[in-house]
Design a protein around this motif. Structure first.
Motif, PDB file in Angstrom:
ATOM      1  N   CYS A 259       0.786  -1.261  -0.079  1.00 56.10           N
ATOM      2  CA  CYS A 259       0.078  -0.038  -0.159  1.00 56.10           C
ATOM      3  C   CYS A 259       1.024   1.169  -0.171  1.00 56.10           C
ATOM      4  O   CYS A 259       0.637   2.305  -0.778  1.00 56.10           O
ATOM      5  CB  CYS A 259      -0.933   0.185   1.278  1.00 56.10           C
ATOM      6  SG  CYS A 259      -2.276  -1.227   1.117  1.00 56.10           S
ATOM      7  N   PHE A 260       1.748   1.274   0.850  1.00 60.95           N
ATOM      8  CA  PHE A 260       2.737   2.319   0.781  1.00 60.95           C
ATOM      9  C   PHE A 260       3.700   2.496  -0.192  1.00 60.95           C
ATOM     10  O   PHE A 260       3.944   3.622  -0.489  1.00 60.95           O
ATOM     11  CB  PHE A 260       3.493   2.602   2.334  1.00 60.95           C
ATOM     12  CG  PHE A 260       2.501   2.929   3.393  1.00 60.95           C
ATOM     13  CD1 PHE A 260       1.792   3.708   3.508  1.00 60.95           C
ATOM     14  CD2 PHE A 260       2.717   2.067   4.431  1.00 60.95           C
ATOM     15  CE1 PHE A 260       0.853   3.769   4.456  1.00 60.95           C
ATOM     16  CE2 PHE A 260       1.925   2.160   5.589  1.00 60.95           C
ATOM     17  CZ  PHE A 260       1.136   3.199   5.626  1.00 60.95           C
ATOM     18  N   ALA A 261       3.840   1.508  -0.844  1.00 59.84           N
ATOM     19  CA  ALA A 261       4.664   1.671  -2.093  1.00 59.84           C
ATOM     20  C   ALA A 261       3.987   2.036  -3.277  1.00 59.84           C
ATOM     21  O   ALA A 261       4.364   3.123  -4.107  1.00 59.84           O
ATOM     22  CB  ALA A 261       5.065  -0.021  -2.680  1.00 59.84           C
ATOM     23  N   ALA A 262       2.769   1.859  -3.332  1.00 61.70           N
ATOM     24  CA  ALA A 262       1.743   2.399  -4.050  1.00 61.70           C
ATOM     25  C   ALA A 262       1.467   3.904  -4.013  1.00 61.70           C
ATOM     26  O   ALA A 262       1.435   4.905  -4.688  1.00 61.70           O
ATOM     27  CB  ALA A 262       0.350   1.952  -4.108  1.00 61.70           C
ATOM     28  N   ALA A 263       1.386   4.334  -2.564  1.00 62.34           N
ATOM     29  CA  ALA A 263       1.178   5.803  -2.152  1.00 62.34           C
ATOM     30  C   ALA A 263       2.599   6.513  -2.474  1.00 62.34           C
ATOM     31  O   ALA A 263       2.430   7.578  -3.009  1.00 62.34           O
ATOM     32  CB  ALA A 263       1.027   5.884  -0.618  1.00 62.34           C
ATOM     33  N   ASN A 264       3.702   5.883  -2.358  1.00 60.76           N
ATOM     34  CA  ASN A 264       4.882   6.551  -2.676  1.00 60.76           C
ATOM     35  C   ASN A 264       4.954   7.056  -4.282  1.00 60.76           C
ATOM     36  O   ASN A 264       5.641   8.006  -4.742  1.00 60.76           O
ATOM     37  CB  ASN A 264       6.112   5.713  -2.669  1.00 60.76           C
ATOM     38  CG  ASN A 264       6.490   5.906  -1.024  1.00 60.76           C
ATOM     39  OD1 ASN A 264       5.835   6.605  -0.325  1.00 60.76           O
ATOM     40  ND2 ASN A 264       7.530   5.156  -0.496  1.00 60.76           N
ATOM     41  N   VAL A 265       4.354   6.312  -5.112  1.00 63.08           N
ATOM     42  CA  VAL A 265       4.176   6.653  -6.587  1.00 63.08           C
ATOM     43  C   VAL A 265       3.846   8.277  -6.889  1.00 63.08           C
ATOM     44  O   VAL A 265       4.219   8.818  -7.761  1.00 63.08           O
ATOM     45  CB  VAL A 265       3.580   5.703  -7.449  1.00 63.08           C
ATOM     46  CG1 VAL A 265       3.360   6.000  -9.111  1.00 63.08           C
ATOM     47  CG2 VAL A 265       4.144   4.228  -7.524  1.00 63.08           C
ATOM     48  N   GLY A 318      -3.408   5.544   9.499  1.00 67.71           N
ATOM     49  CA  GLY A 318      -2.686   5.681   8.188  1.00 67.71           C
ATOM     50  C   GLY A 318      -3.686   5.833   7.016  1.00 67.71           C
ATOM     51  O   GLY A 318      -3.687   6.710   6.375  1.00 67.71           O
ATOM     52  N   THR A 319      -4.718   5.150   7.155  1.00 65.89           N
ATOM     53  CA  THR A 319      -5.975   5.650   6.093  1.00 65.89           C
ATOM     54  C   THR A 319      -6.359   6.969   6.182  1.00 65.89           C
ATOM     55  O   THR A 319      -6.631   7.694   5.319  1.00 65.89           O
ATOM     56  CB  THR A 319      -7.034   4.745   6.454  1.00 65.89           C
ATOM     57  OG1 THR A 319      -6.690   3.110   6.420  1.00 65.89           O
ATOM     58  CG2 THR A 319      -8.308   4.969   5.293  1.00 65.89           C
ATOM     59  N   VAL A 320      -6.550   7.493   7.548  1.00 63.55           N
ATOM     60  CA  VAL A 320      -7.124   9.092   7.682  1.00 63.55           C
ATOM     61  C   VAL A 320      -6.085   9.814   7.123  1.00 63.55           C
ATOM     62  O   VAL A 320      -6.355  11.037   6.599  1.00 63.55           O
ATOM     63  CB  VAL A 320      -7.503   9.276   9.154  1.00 63.55           C
ATOM     64  CG1 VAL A 320      -7.754  10.619   9.430  1.00 63.55           C
ATOM     65  CG2 VAL A 320      -8.687   8.563   9.745  1.00 63.55           C
ATOM     66  N   CYS A 321      -4.728   9.614   7.459  1.00 61.58           N
ATOM     67  CA  CYS A 321      -3.588  10.387   7.011  1.00 61.58           C
ATOM     68  C   CYS A 321      -3.665  10.571   5.456  1.00 61.58           C
ATOM     69  O   CYS A 321      -3.316  11.666   5.001  1.00 61.58           O
ATOM     70  CB  CYS A 321      -2.333  10.224   7.645  1.00 61.58           C
ATOM     71  SG  CYS A 321      -2.114  10.523   9.523  1.00 61.58           S
ATOM     72  N   LEU A 322      -3.895   9.409   4.934  1.00 55.08           N
ATOM     73  CA  LEU A 322      -3.477   9.449   3.366  1.00 55.08           C
ATOM     74  C   LEU A 322      -4.794  10.448   2.818  1.00 55.08           C
ATOM     75  O   LEU A 322      -4.628  10.769   1.743  1.00 55.08           O
ATOM     76  CB  LEU A 322      -3.678   7.892   2.682  1.00 55.08           C
ATOM     77  CG  LEU A 322      -2.482   7.115   2.954  1.00 55.08           C
ATOM     78  CD1 LEU A 322      -2.752   5.542   2.613  1.00 55.08           C
ATOM     79  CD2 LEU A 322      -1.327   7.691   2.354  1.00 55.08           C
ATOM     80  N   GLY A 323      -5.928  10.053   3.399  1.00 51.44           N
ATOM     81  CA  GLY A 323      -6.945  10.997   2.860  1.00 51.44           C
ATOM     82  C   GLY A 323      -6.883  12.495   3.015  1.00 51.44           C
ATOM     83  O   GLY A 323      -6.851  13.297   2.221  1.00 51.44           O
TER      84      GLY A 323
END
Length: 451
Positions: A259-265, A318-323
């Motif tokens: 998940c975080f690898a995808a976010a890093n993109v 983590g979910t809230v922070c990504l949003g």
């Protein structure tokens, strides 16, 4: 960070007691404090070099292909962490931590010094700048996971979250110092000044680690480490497993890392988008790039020290922070204002710092001690593998579309990742998955509230 509470541990496994001391761990533990300062120096140097070179490329050297040139440079800067993960794991497992970190910092200092000498004597070819970035990144790819792996030796178990916060704060301090100084030094003294400053900081970090005495740790003996406690601290030893096997036995962590690898993109592309936005949309100089980098670093610093105090499970946080990060990254796509962009970067940085401290602390307790050298090397490799892709992709797009549109693309890209991370949290309740139990343990240890 210390020995983790392993998945599948008995329910009676005691939780570590929290330290009663009010002094920060860097003051109570001189060895950890010295190593942490050395990490601040090395990462600030790496960041100053990266930001300075990117600004140099965009303003003076790359012409009409400034996006692709800066994206390619940032991609080169991350390749060693991806390509050398197995080598890094082996080196860390076989050699004393202090030796590895001191050698990595000294090697980076020598590379930077040689590059600065060349830049003073004659204009630096772009290819040589790329080569220097590759070598410096190789040294940093060895230094960072070695420091993370050494934390169980450097600090007590009660200090695991505090040490994690300080270690992760290095990234934000590097953003504050390196991101602030890089474009300003380029504007004032051009390339030679930036590289010479990096060389001095690297060499100072190497000297600091070399004179620091690490606590002795018992060696159990079959990876080439000394059979008796080593004053310079060899790593805890045990039969090593392959990186594939380590991740195969940690399904919850594997899904989180993906998940975080995808976010890093999309999130790491900010280092390409930010200077292009400054030059092409705001029409400002290096001081604005410095302001935005400092805002991002300050936000990350705040998140590193406050994230561990937030209630709830790490996946929920983590979910809230990504949003929230998605909303922050969208702001400069709608509002063309320097202050608004800086505020958005501060919010995004806080989200990054909060996610980092919660999940790295979780990993430290879930991953078996003997697997940590391999795990943290492969974690850096997996997360870092997306950075070259993001840099090249967004750099090339930046030559075709507006930086404002790129900001909106970043924001939109984080939404499905936040959903995937939330789904990962629900999978932790499945039979045979120890992710939820481990999260409950870490939440109780860090003082988080009930779910």
């Amino acid at each position: 960070m210390t020995a983790p509470i392993l998945p599948g541990a008995p329910a009676s496994t005691p939780l570590p007691k929290r330290s009663a001391s009010r002094l920060p761990v860097i003051l109570r533990n001189p060895a950890f404090g010295a190593v942490w300062v050395a990490q601040v120096l090395t990462q600030a140097s790496a960041r100053m070099f990266q930001v300075g070179i990117v600004w140099w490329l965009i303003q003076w050297s790359a012409g009409s292909e400034r996006g692709l040139a800066s994206g390619a440079f940032l991609a080169v800067s991350t390749l060693p962490a991806v390509a050398l993960a197995p080598v890094v794991a082996g080196v860390i497992a076989r050699h004393p931590y202090r030796t590895v970190m001191a050698a990595a910092a000294a090697g980076a200092g020598l590379v930077a010094a040689a590059t600065a000498t060349w830049a003073y004597a004659t204009p630096l070819p772009m290819g040589l700048a790329y080569g220097a970035a590759l070598l410096l990144a190789g040294c940093q790819a060895l230094f960072d996971p070695c420091l993370t792996t050494s934390l169980p030796v450097l600090v007590d178990d009660a200090d695991i979250e505090a040490a994690t916060g300080f270690e992760l704060a290095t990234q934000s301090l590097a953003g504050l110092a390196g991101g602030l100084l890089g474009p300003l030094v380029i504007d004032a003294w051009q390339l030679p000044g930036v590289v010479a400053g990096c060389a001095g900081a690297y060499l100072l970090a190497a000297a600091l680690i070399a004179v620091t005495r690490f606590p002795a740790a018992p060696a159990t003996g079959d990876t080439g480490a000394p059979a008796a406690p080593d004053p310079a601290d060899g790593p805890p030893t045990a039969p090593r497993r392959t990186l594939r096997r380590i991740l195969a036995d940690l399904p919850f962590i594997r899904r989180v890392l993906l998940c975080f690898a995808a976010a890093n993109v999309v999130t790491t592309a900010v280092f390409v988008v930010m200077p292009m936005y400054t030059a092409l949309v705001l029409h400002q100089d290096g001081s604005t790039v410095a302001l935005l980098e400092a805002a991002l670093g300050a936000g990350t610093l705040a998140g590193s020290f406050t994230g561990g105090r937030l209630p709830g499970r790490p996946v929920t946080t983590g979910t809230v922070c990504l949003g929230l990060m998605a909303a922050a990254l969208a702001v400069p796509g709608f509002v063309t204002d320097r202050a608004a962009y800086a505020a958005a970067m501060a919010v995004a940085g806080w989200c990054v710092g909060t996610i980092g401290v919660r999940f790295v602390a979780l990993f430290q307790r879930m991953v078996p001690t003997a697997d940590k050298p391999g795990f943290f090397a492969v974690m850096q490799s997996l997360l870092g593998a997306t950075f070259p892709v993001a840099s090249l992709l967004f750099g090339a797009l930046g030559d075709q579309i507006s930086p404002r549109t790129l900001c909106l693309v970043q924001a939109a890209g984080l939404v499905p990742v936040a959903v995937a991370l939330w789904w990962t949290g629900t999978r932790g309740d499945a039979p045979g998955d120890t992710g939820t139990a481990a999260e409950d343990t870490i939440t109780a240890t860090t003082g988080g509230g009930a779910r």
